[in-house]
Enzyme design. Structure first.
Site, short mmCIF file in Angstrom:
data_model
loop_
_atom_site.label_atom_id
_atom_site.label_comp_id
_atom_site.label_asym_id
_atom_site.label_seq_id
_atom_site.Cartn_x
_atom_site.Cartn_y
_atom_site.Cartn_z
N GLU A 102 0.85 -1.20 0.00
CA GLU A 102 0.00 0.00 0.00
C GLU A 102 0.88 1.25 0.00
OE1 GLU A 102 -2.44 1.53 -0.79
OE2 GLU A 102 -4.07 1.36 0.66
N ASP A 103 0.34 2.34 -0.52
CA ASP A 103 1.12 3.58 -0.54
C ASP A 103 1.13 4.26 0.83
OD1 ASP A 103 -1.59 4.20 -0.67
OD2 ASP A 103 -1.44 5.54 -2.39
N ASP A 106 -3.79 5.75 6.47
CA ASP A 106 -4.29 6.99 7.05
C ASP A 106 -5.19 6.61 8.22
OD1 ASP A 106 -4.83 9.78 7.02
OD2 ASP A 106 -6.54 9.52 5.68
N LYS A 134 0.57 7.46 8.50
CA LYS A 134 0.16 8.68 9.21
C LYS A 134 -0.49 8.25 10.51
CE LYS A 134 -1.58 11.44 5.43
NZ LYS A 134 -2.72 12.24 4.96
N PHE A 155 -1.31 16.29 3.90
CA PHE A 155 -1.73 15.60 2.68
C PHE A 155 -0.52 15.55 1.76
CE2 PHE A 155 -3.68 14.66 -1.32
CZ PHE A 155 -4.66 13.75 -0.95
N ARG A 168 0.98 12.13 -9.42
CA ARG A 168 1.48 10.77 -9.19
C ARG A 168 2.91 10.59 -9.71
NH1 ARG A 168 -2.84 7.53 -7.55
NH2 ARG A 168 -4.84 7.95 -8.52
P1 IMP Z 1 -7.49 4.93 4.94
O1 IMP Z 1 -8.58 3.91 4.80
O2 IMP Z 1 -8.00 6.20 5.56
O3 IMP Z 1 -6.25 4.42 5.65
O4 IMP Z 1 -7.16 5.35 3.46
C1 IMP Z 1 -5.98 5.11 2.82
C2 IMP Z 1 -6.11 5.64 1.42
O5 IMP Z 1 -6.45 7.05 1.42
C3 IMP Z 1 -4.76 5.57 0.72
O6 IMP Z 1 -4.63 4.35 0.03
C4 IMP Z 1 -4.82 6.74 -0.22
O7 IMP Z 1 -5.46 6.37 -1.42
C5 IMP Z 1 -5.68 7.76 0.48
N1 IMP Z 1 -4.87 8.77 1.19
C6 IMP Z 1 -4.77 8.93 2.52
N2 IMP Z 1 -3.94 9.94 2.82
C7 IMP Z 1 -3.48 10.42 1.65
C8 IMP Z 1 -2.55 11.47 1.31
O8 IMP Z 1 -1.96 12.18 2.14
N3 IMP Z 1 -2.33 11.64 -0.02
C9 IMP Z 1 -2.93 10.90 -0.98
N4 IMP Z 1 -3.80 9.91 -0.71
C10 IMP Z 1 -4.07 9.67 0.60
#
Ligand code: IMP
Length: 182
Positions: A102-103, A106, A134, A155, A168
């Site tokens: 995963e990238d 959050d 994060k 962000f 990207r």
């Molecule tokens: P989560 O379910 O809130 O952990 O969501 C994770 C997803 O939200 C990641 O795979 C990203 O696609 C997106 N995301 C969360 N934070 C960022 C950010 O700072 N930049 C870009 N995409 C983000």
């Protein structure tokens, strides 16, 4: 900045060199941990594409690469915790060691869902490898077995991560700064 009409600018948070060194280190650890195990990397579209392309070249093992695309239900752009599978795996992971790539993590809601979902498909194991974490924003605990960098609650874009499908292609991970804040 990308585009003449941008209302935001970018500030480098993690350089391409720092990313390169970290990805190589993660690849070496994964190589040691998955010796003699049938490994499937499951990369999450689209953000993890750049990361997985680099990471897999530092894993010195036979492996399969597969992709999933997910989206949150509901009108909110923030994760609701209910996830829809837009693109499923091409091949079964039964009996295989799955490493989700995963990238960024959050709230953790997306990965929390996916982790449980893939475990139910009969793999030998499921682990998570994320480039960015994060932790301040976490709503549910998810086990992050391999992690590149912890970052503050900014962000970020670049190295695969987007803002409205832009940025990207930046080689560094950058903070997105809105012009009003700048
Ligand atoms: P989560 O379910 O809130 O952990 O969501 C994770 C997803 O939200 C990641 O795979 C990203 O696609 C997106 N995301 C969360 N934070 C960022 C950010 O700072 N930049 C870009 N995409 C983000």
């Amino acid at each position: 900045m990308q585009g003449e009409e941008s209302r935001e600018r970018t500030e480098v948070l993690i350089t391409a060199d720092q990313i390169r060194a970290k990805v190589a280190q993660l690849g070496r650890r994964i190589t040691l941990d998955y010796q003699h195990r049938p490994l499937t990397l499951v990369a999450i579209l689209k953000g993890a594409t750049v990361f997985v392309a680099d990471l897999m070249r530092h894993i010195d093992l036979p492996l399969e690469l597969d992709f999933m695309a997910l989206s949150s239900y509901g009108p909110s752009t923030r994760s609701s915790g209910i996830v829809r599978i837009i693109k499923d795996l091409d091949r079964s992971v039964e009996g295989r060691h799955v490493l989700i790539v995963e990238d960024i993590v959050d709230t953790g809601l997306t990965l929390n869902y996916l982790f449980g979902h893939l475990k139910a498909r009969g793999p030998a194991s499921v682990r998570i490898c994320t480039l960015l974490d994060k932790p301040q924003r976490r709503q549910v605990a998810v086990p992050l077995h391999y992690k590149g960098f912890e970052i503050p609650d900014d962000f970020v874009v670049g190295y695969g991560l987007d803002y409205d499908e832009r940025y990207r292609n930046l080689p560094d991970v950058c903070r997105l700064v809105r012009m009003a804040e700048a």
